[in-house]
Design an enzyme around this catalytic site. Structure first.
Site, PDB file in Angstrom:
ATOM      1  N   ASP A  35     104.535   4.174 160.483  1.00 52.75           N
ATOM      2  CA  ASP A  35     104.014   3.926 159.087  1.00 52.75           C
ATOM      3  C   ASP A  35     103.238   2.392 159.024  1.00 52.75           C
ATOM      4  OD1 ASP A  35     102.872   4.625 156.689  1.00 52.75           O
ATOM      5  OD2 ASP A  35     104.790   4.187 155.646  1.00 52.75           O
ATOM      6  N   GLY A  36     102.349   2.378 158.237  1.00 51.50           N
ATOM      7  CA  GLY A  36     101.863   0.929 158.304  1.00 51.50           C
ATOM      8  C   GLY A  36     101.852   0.438 156.740  1.00 51.50           C
TER       9      GLY A  36
ATOM     10  N   GLU B  11      98.453   0.742 160.529  1.00 52.34           N
ATOM     11  CA  GLU B  11      98.774   2.414 160.964  1.00 52.34           C
ATOM     12  C   GLU B  11      98.598   2.500 162.465  1.00 52.34           C
ATOM     13  OE1 GLU B  11     100.160   4.555 159.072  1.00 52.34           O
ATOM     14  OE2 GLU B  11      99.898   4.181 157.036  1.00 52.34           O
TER      15      GLU B  11
ATOM     16  N   ASP C  49     101.952   9.580 158.270  1.00 50.74           N
ATOM     17  CA  ASP C  49     101.246   9.900 157.091  1.00 50.74           C
ATOM     18  C   ASP C  49      99.814   9.411 156.794  1.00 50.74           C
ATOM     19  OD1 ASP C  49     101.508   7.115 156.505  1.00 50.74           O
ATOM     20  OD2 ASP C  49     103.099   7.280 154.911  1.00 50.74           O
TER      21      ASP C  49
ATOM     22  N   HIS D 281     105.959   8.771 151.296  1.00 50.86           N
ATOM     23  CA  HIS D 281     106.785   8.678 150.251  1.00 50.86           C
ATOM     24  C   HIS D 281     107.363  10.013 149.844  1.00 50.86           C
ATOM     25  CE1 HIS D 281     105.165   4.572 150.719  1.00 50.86           C
ATOM     26  NE2 HIS D 281     104.033   5.009 150.459  1.00 50.86           N
TER      27      HIS D 281
ATOM     28  N   ASP E 151     108.191   3.248 156.520  1.00 56.08           N
ATOM     29  CA  ASP E 151     107.407   2.468 155.464  1.00 56.08           C
ATOM     30  C   ASP E 151     108.523   1.193 154.948  1.00 56.08           C
ATOM     31  OD1 ASP E 151     105.640   2.587 153.236  1.00 56.08           O
ATOM     32  OD2 ASP E 151     107.549   2.748 152.039  1.00 56.08           O
TER      33      ASP E 151
END
Length: 144
Positions: A9-10, A47, A69, A124, A134
């Site tokens: 994740d970024g 990302e 995501d 999320h 995250d």
């Protein structure tokens, strides 16, 4: 071939702004968390960087189950868009220049070394590993 599962994740505070990335690599019941960041970046750069840094750790060709995501990353790879951009001199179908070419050029040779399966997960939401990535990414972005 070994099967490695990677979650990435970024995050970015502002876009551009301070950013971070996080990744979790799983193999044979062992997990490794990695993370990093940059003072002035974008969410998409973070990302991509998470995926790059995770794949760089693999010392041999593997089957990789990649979870992210980021539709930007997953769709560009799984739908082959990035290969079209590269073939056309990094120009997208809308005739605009592709962004983050430097990172795509780092990522594609890494992808080519492995047998990668792409999985988009809702951010999320209910994926605990994506949520942990995250947390890592946000913590890194706050360092700046």
């Amino acid at each position: 071939m070994k099967t490695v599962t990677i979650y990435t994740d970024g995050a970015c505070s502002g876009n551009p702004g301070p950013g971070g990335w996080g990744a979790i690599l799983e193999w044979n019941g062992v997990e490794k968390e990695i993370s990093g960041g940059a003072p002035e970046t974008t969410n998409n750069r973070m990302e991509l960087t998470g995926v790059i840094r995770a794949l760089e750790l693999l010392k041999e060709s593997c089957v990789v189950e990649l979870y992210s995501d980021s539709k930007y990353v997953i769709d560009a790879l799984s739908k082959g868009w990035v290969y079209g951009w590269r073939k056309k001199g990094w120009i997208k179908s809308d005739k605009k220049p592709a962004l983050n070419v430097d990172l795509w050029e780092q990522l594609l040779p890494l992808i080519d070394r492995h047998q990668v399966h792409y999985h988009w997960v809702k951010g999320h939401a209910s994926n605990a590993k994506n949520n942990r990535c995250d947390e890592l990414a946000v913590a890194e972005s706050r360092k700046f």
